[in-house]
Design a protein around this motif. Structure first.
Motif, PDB file in Angstrom:
ATOM      1  N   GLU A  20       0.834  -1.203   0.000  1.00  0.00           N
ATOM      2  CA  GLU A  20       0.000   0.000   0.000  1.00  0.00           C
ATOM      3  C   GLU A  20       0.869   1.254   0.000  1.00  0.00           C
ATOM      4  N   GLN A  21       1.930   1.235   0.794  1.00  0.00           N
ATOM      5  CA  GLN A  21       2.840   2.390   0.817  1.00  0.00           C
ATOM      6  C   GLN A  21       3.506   2.562  -0.546  1.00  0.00           C
ATOM      7  N   GLY A  22       3.918   1.446  -1.147  1.00  0.00           N
ATOM      8  CA  GLY A  22       4.516   1.503  -2.475  1.00  0.00           C
ATOM      9  C   GLY A  22       3.539   2.038  -3.503  1.00  0.00           C
ATOM     10  N   GLN A  23       2.297   1.618  -3.411  1.00  0.00           N
ATOM     11  CA  GLN A  23       1.275   2.095  -4.341  1.00  0.00           C
ATOM     12  C   GLN A  23       1.039   3.595  -4.170  1.00  0.00           C
ATOM     13  N   ASN A  24       1.042   4.054  -2.944  1.00  0.00           N
ATOM     14  CA  ASN A  24       0.880   5.492  -2.693  1.00  0.00           C
ATOM     15  C   ASN A  24       2.034   6.280  -3.299  1.00  0.00           C
ATOM     16  N   GLU A  25       3.242   5.750  -3.186  1.00  0.00           N
ATOM     17  CA  GLU A  25       4.415   6.422  -3.763  1.00  0.00           C
ATOM     18  C   GLU A  25       4.311   6.447  -5.288  1.00  0.00           C
ATOM     19  N   LYS A  29       4.130   9.814  -7.681  1.00  0.00           N
ATOM     20  CA  LYS A  29       5.030  10.042  -8.808  1.00  0.00           C
ATOM     21  C   LYS A  29       4.243  10.188 -10.107  1.00  0.00           C
ATOM     22  N   LEU A  30       3.202   9.403 -10.264  1.00  0.00           N
ATOM     23  CA  LEU A  30       2.377   9.486 -11.468  1.00  0.00           C
ATOM     24  C   LEU A  30       1.702  10.849 -11.565  1.00  0.00           C
ATOM     25  N   ASP A  31       1.268  11.381 -10.449  1.00  0.00           N
ATOM     26  CA  ASP A  31       0.681  12.725 -10.441  1.00  0.00           C
ATOM     27  C   ASP A  31       1.698  13.752 -10.946  1.00  0.00           C
ATOM     28  N   GLY A  32       2.949  13.593 -10.534  1.00  0.00           N
ATOM     29  CA  GLY A  32       3.997  14.484 -11.002  1.00  0.00           C
ATOM     30  C   GLY A  32       4.222  14.364 -12.503  1.00  0.00           C
ATOM     31  N   VAL A  33       4.187  13.135 -13.003  1.00  0.00           N
ATOM     32  CA  VAL A  33       4.369  12.912 -14.442  1.00  0.00           C
ATOM     33  C   VAL A  33       3.220  13.550 -15.221  1.00  0.00           C
ATOM     34  N   VAL A  34       2.008  13.395 -14.727  1.00  0.00           N
ATOM     35  CA  VAL A  34       0.842  13.987 -15.391  1.00  0.00           C
ATOM     36  C   VAL A  34       0.967  15.508 -15.424  1.00  0.00           C
ATOM     37  N   GLU A  35       1.403  16.088 -14.329  1.00  0.00           N
ATOM     38  CA  GLU A  35       1.559  17.546 -14.258  1.00  0.00           C
ATOM     39  C   GLU A  35       2.643  18.018 -15.238  1.00  0.00           C
ATOM     40  N   GLN A  36       3.759  17.314 -15.281  1.00  0.00           N
ATOM     41  CA  GLN A  36       4.838  17.685 -16.204  1.00  0.00           C
ATOM     42  C   GLN A  36       4.394  17.528 -17.652  1.00  0.00           C
ATOM     43  N   THR A  37       3.625  16.486 -17.927  1.00  0.00           N
ATOM     44  CA  THR A  37       3.122  16.277 -19.287  1.00  0.00           C
ATOM     45  C   THR A  37       2.224  17.436 -19.705  1.00  0.00           C
ATOM     46  N   ALA A  38       1.370  17.881 -18.812  1.00  0.00           N
ATOM     47  CA  ALA A  38       0.495  19.018 -19.109  1.00  0.00           C
ATOM     48  C   ALA A  38       1.333  20.264 -19.394  1.00  0.00           C
ATOM     49  N   ASP A  39       2.378  20.484 -18.600  1.00  0.00           N
ATOM     50  CA  ASP A  39       3.256  21.641 -18.822  1.00  0.00           C
ATOM     51  C   ASP A  39       3.941  21.543 -20.180  1.00  0.00           C
ATOM     52  N   LEU A  40       4.404  20.349 -20.531  1.00  0.00           N
ATOM     53  CA  LEU A  40       5.079  20.171 -21.814  1.00  0.00           C
ATOM     54  C   LEU A  40       4.130  20.381 -22.987  1.00  0.00           C
ATOM     55  N   LEU A  41       2.898  19.932 -22.847  1.00  0.00           N
ATOM     56  CA  LEU A  41       1.920  20.141 -23.915  1.00  0.00           C
ATOM     57  C   LEU A  41       1.625  21.622 -24.105  1.00  0.00           C
ATOM     58  N   GLU A  42       1.524  22.345 -23.004  1.00  0.00           N
ATOM     59  CA  GLU A  42       1.292  23.787 -23.083  1.00  0.00           C
ATOM     60  C   GLU A  42       2.495  24.479 -23.733  1.00  0.00           C
ATOM     61  N   PHE A  43       3.708  24.072 -23.343  1.00  0.00           N
ATOM     62  CA  PHE A  43       4.923  24.632 -23.937  1.00  0.00           C
ATOM     63  C   PHE A  43       4.965  24.348 -25.433  1.00  0.00           C
ATOM     64  N   ARG A  44       4.631  23.123 -25.820  1.00  0.00           N
ATOM     65  CA  ARG A  44       4.626  22.744 -27.238  1.00  0.00           C
ATOM     66  C   ARG A  44       3.637  23.600 -28.025  1.00  0.00           C
ATOM     67  N   SER A  45       2.475  23.813 -27.455  1.00  0.00           N
ATOM     68  CA  SER A  45       1.459  24.626 -28.106  1.00  0.00           C
ATOM     69  C   SER A  45       1.957  26.066 -28.304  1.00  0.00           C
ATOM     70  N   ASP A  46       2.582  26.624 -27.270  1.00  0.00           N
ATOM     71  CA  ASP A  46       3.129  27.984 -27.364  1.00  0.00           C
ATOM     72  C   ASP A  46       4.211  28.063 -28.441  1.00  0.00           C
ATOM     73  N   ILE A  47       5.109  27.094 -28.460  1.00  0.00           N
ATOM     74  CA  ILE A  47       6.202  27.096 -29.436  1.00  0.00           C
ATOM     75  C   ILE A  47       5.648  26.959 -30.847  1.00  0.00           C
ATOM     76  N   THR A  48       4.639  26.109 -31.025  1.00  0.00           N
ATOM     77  CA  THR A  48       4.042  25.928 -32.351  1.00  0.00           C
ATOM     78  C   THR A  48       3.446  27.230 -32.851  1.00  0.00           C
ATOM     79  N   LYS A  49       2.756  27.956 -31.975  1.00  0.00           N
ATOM     80  CA  LYS A  49       2.173  29.245 -32.358  1.00  0.00           C
ATOM     81  C   LYS A  49       3.271  30.233 -32.751  1.00  0.00           C
ATOM     82  N   LYS A  50       4.349  30.262 -31.983  1.00  0.00           N
ATOM     83  CA  LYS A  50       5.440  31.195 -32.280  1.00  0.00           C
ATOM     84  C   LYS A  50       6.119  30.843 -33.602  1.00  0.00           C
TER      85      LYS A  50
END
Length: 79
Positions: A20-25, A29-50
Motif C-alpha cells: 500500500e505504501q509503495g502504491q501510494n508512492e 510520482k504518477l501525479d507528477g508525471v501527469v503535471e509535467q506532461t500538461a506543462d510540456l503540452l502547453e509549452f509545445r502549443s506555445d512554441i508551435t504558435k510562435k
C-alpha cells in the motif's frame, strides 16, 4: 498451530502495508508525471504558435524582398 497462523497473518499484513505504501508512492510520482506532461503540452502549443508566426513573417519578408528586387530592376532600366 494457531500461533503459526497468527504469525503468517502478521507477515501478510506487513507485506500488504508495504504494498500500500509503495502504491501510494507510485500514485504520487504518477501525479507528477501527469503535471509535467500538461506543462510540456502547453509549452509545445506555445512554441508551435510562435513558429507559425515566424513562418508568416518570413513569407511577408520574402514577398516584400521580391517586390523590392522588381523595383530595383525597374529603376536600373530607367537609367
Amino acid at each position: 498451530m494457531d500461533k503459526e497462523i497468527l504469525e503468517i497473518l502478521k507477515r501478510l499484513e506487513s507485506k500488504v502495508n508495504g504494498l500500500e505504501q509503495g502504491q501510494n508512492e507510485i500514485n504520487r510520482k504518477l501525479d507528477g508525471v501527469v503535471e509535467q506532461t500538461a506543462d510540456l503540452l502547453e509549452f509545445r502549443s506555445d512554441i508551435t504558435k510562435k513558429v507559425d508566426g515566424i513562418r508568416d513573417d518570413l513569407s511577408t519578408v520574402e514577398l516584400v524582398t521580391a517586390k523590392n528586387y522588381k523595383d530595383i530592376v525597374n529603376l536600373k532600366a530607367v537609367k
